[in-house]
Write an enzyme that holds these catalytic residues in place. Structure first.
Site, PDB file in Angstrom:
ATOM      1  N   GLY A 175       0.807  -1.216   0.000  1.00 43.89           N
ATOM      2  CA  GLY A 175       0.000   0.000   0.000  1.00 43.89           C
ATOM      3  C   GLY A 175       0.837   1.261   0.000  1.00 43.89           C
ATOM      4  N   CYS A 176       0.450   2.209   0.846  1.00 48.15           N
ATOM      5  CA  CYS A 176       1.116   3.513   0.888  1.00 48.15           C
ATOM      6  C   CYS A 176       2.585   3.414   1.282  1.00 48.15           C
ATOM      7  CB  CYS A 176       0.384   4.436   1.860  1.00 48.15           C
ATOM      8  SG  CYS A 176      -1.310   4.829   1.354  1.00 48.15           S
ATOM      9  N   ALA A 177       2.974   2.350   1.960  1.00 49.55           N
ATOM     10  CA  ALA A 177       4.375   2.175   2.362  1.00 49.55           C
ATOM     11  C   ALA A 177       5.241   1.637   1.230  1.00 49.55           C
ATOM     12  CB  ALA A 177       4.471   1.234   3.558  1.00 49.55           C
TER      13      ALA A 177
END
Length: 355
Positions: A138-140
């Site tokens: 995801g965002c990471a």
């Protein structure tokens, strides 16, 4: 130490304003929510002014099967992934055949063979280029992709590798999902494609670029319900906890200080904050948790304003602004993003002759 020598974004075909998205969502959901106007106020408090999409806005007003959406994911990921790669290699002044490995990052579609394999059929990479697809961060994912590329370049100091991040968040939109998470997701998430080039210490460079001094992953146990997907017959249904800003605010200070302490560096010595702007509340949580002024987040705020939250691509877009600003940064930088797990990826950067 390995260096990040270039970051480029693809130019996606459709630009929409935050107000246009809000009007479309109101039209779609006004008969399913009470107090729809009050709920839509979230569109006015996220610092977002515009976003990029891979389909025209009217397309999202219709029902589409998971299979149709995933087919479009593959088509657009290949098309715009190629564009980002070409731009990145041109910026880095590196030829396709010299790339040893491609790290492919995504969480918004499924493909086997994975996207980088399909791209290798259309661009003249070496047939021996290593493929490392990474799914689900995801965002990471953008920060994690850079970190894994750095791991590779530490092992092979002559290496030149790419990190390709493709997130077509709009193709995961669910018309039948009346959850608060889905509504918040429509106010935040956007499409984006970015490519970064990381090289080993033995690769000669023509300009000052950030070296990666240290990296760390931090996993928070028993927080898998904070962020992610519920995968159902119609595709991906977003899981997005309202507690995310609180978790960041309460944990980020200690996480960062312990990470920097490994290199004998204090938080006060960090000049440049390359942080994933998940939304206005996340940016506020960074400020509170790290005790930094808003001006330290100028690039993150600009990216959020112009592009929205592009999941893993967003932190790379912030890094691009540091690399392309008129004056070369000096000193230490912190690159950081948080994502499903719940987890945090951190990289310590350093610009300058002493790096």
């Amino acid at each position: 130490m390995p260096s990040i020598i270039a970051v480029e974004l693809a130019e996606l075909p459709y630009r929409v304003s935050q107000n246009e998205v809000m009007v479309a969502i109101k039209r779609m959901f006004q008969h399913r929510y009470e107090h729809i106007d009050r709920l839509l106020s979230i569109f006015q408090h996220d610092h977002i002014q515009s976003r990029s999409l891979v389909q025209p806005l009217d397309w999202y007003m219709q029902t589409h099967s998971f299979a149709e959406k995933n087919e479009l994911y593959i088509e657009h990921a290949v098309r715009y992934g190629k564009e980002a790669i070409v731009r990145c290699l041109h910026r880095a002044n590196i030829v396709f055949e010299d790339i040893e490995a491609i790290f492919f990052i995504s969480t918004t579609g499924i493909a086997t063979p994975s996207i980088e394999a399909r791209i290798m059929n259309e661009l003249p990479f070496s047939l021996h280029t290593k493929r490392i697809p990474i799914w689900g961060l995801g965002c990471a994912g953008g920060a994690a992709g850079i970190a894994r590329a750095v791991d590779y370049c530490r092992a092979y100091p002559k290496a030149k590798v790419l990190v390709l991040a493709v997130e077509l968040c709009s193709l995961t939109f669910q018309m039948d999902d009346v959850s608060k998470s889905n509504l918040i997701g429509t106010s935040l998430f956007a499409d984006g494609v970015s490519c970064a080039c990381v090289v080993g210490d033995d690769v000669q460079q023509q300009s000052v670029t950030p070296q990666v001094i240290d990296m760390q992953s931090v996993f928070m146990r028993n927080t898998e319900d904070v962020m992610g997907w519920d995968i159902k017959d119609q595709g991906f249904y977003v899981v997005f906890s309202r507690h995310i800003p609180t978790i960041i605010r309460q944990s980020i200070g200690e996480i960062v200080q312990l990470f920097l302490g490994r290199s004998g560096i204090k938080l006060s010595e960090i000049e440049h904050f390359v942080l994933h702007p998940g939304g206005k509340k996340v940016l506020d949580a960074y400020q509170d948790g790290l005790h930094i002024d808003e001006d330290k987040l100028a690039h993150a705020i600009t990216v959020l304003r112009q592009y929205g939250n592009m999941s893993s691509v967003t932190v790379l877009a912030v890094l691009q602004r540091f690399l392309q600003q008129s004056m070369t940064p000096q000193g230490y930088g912190l690159m950081m993003a948080m994502g499903p797990g719940f987890s945090c990826e951190l990289l310590l950067l350093q610009w300058g002759d002493e790096a």
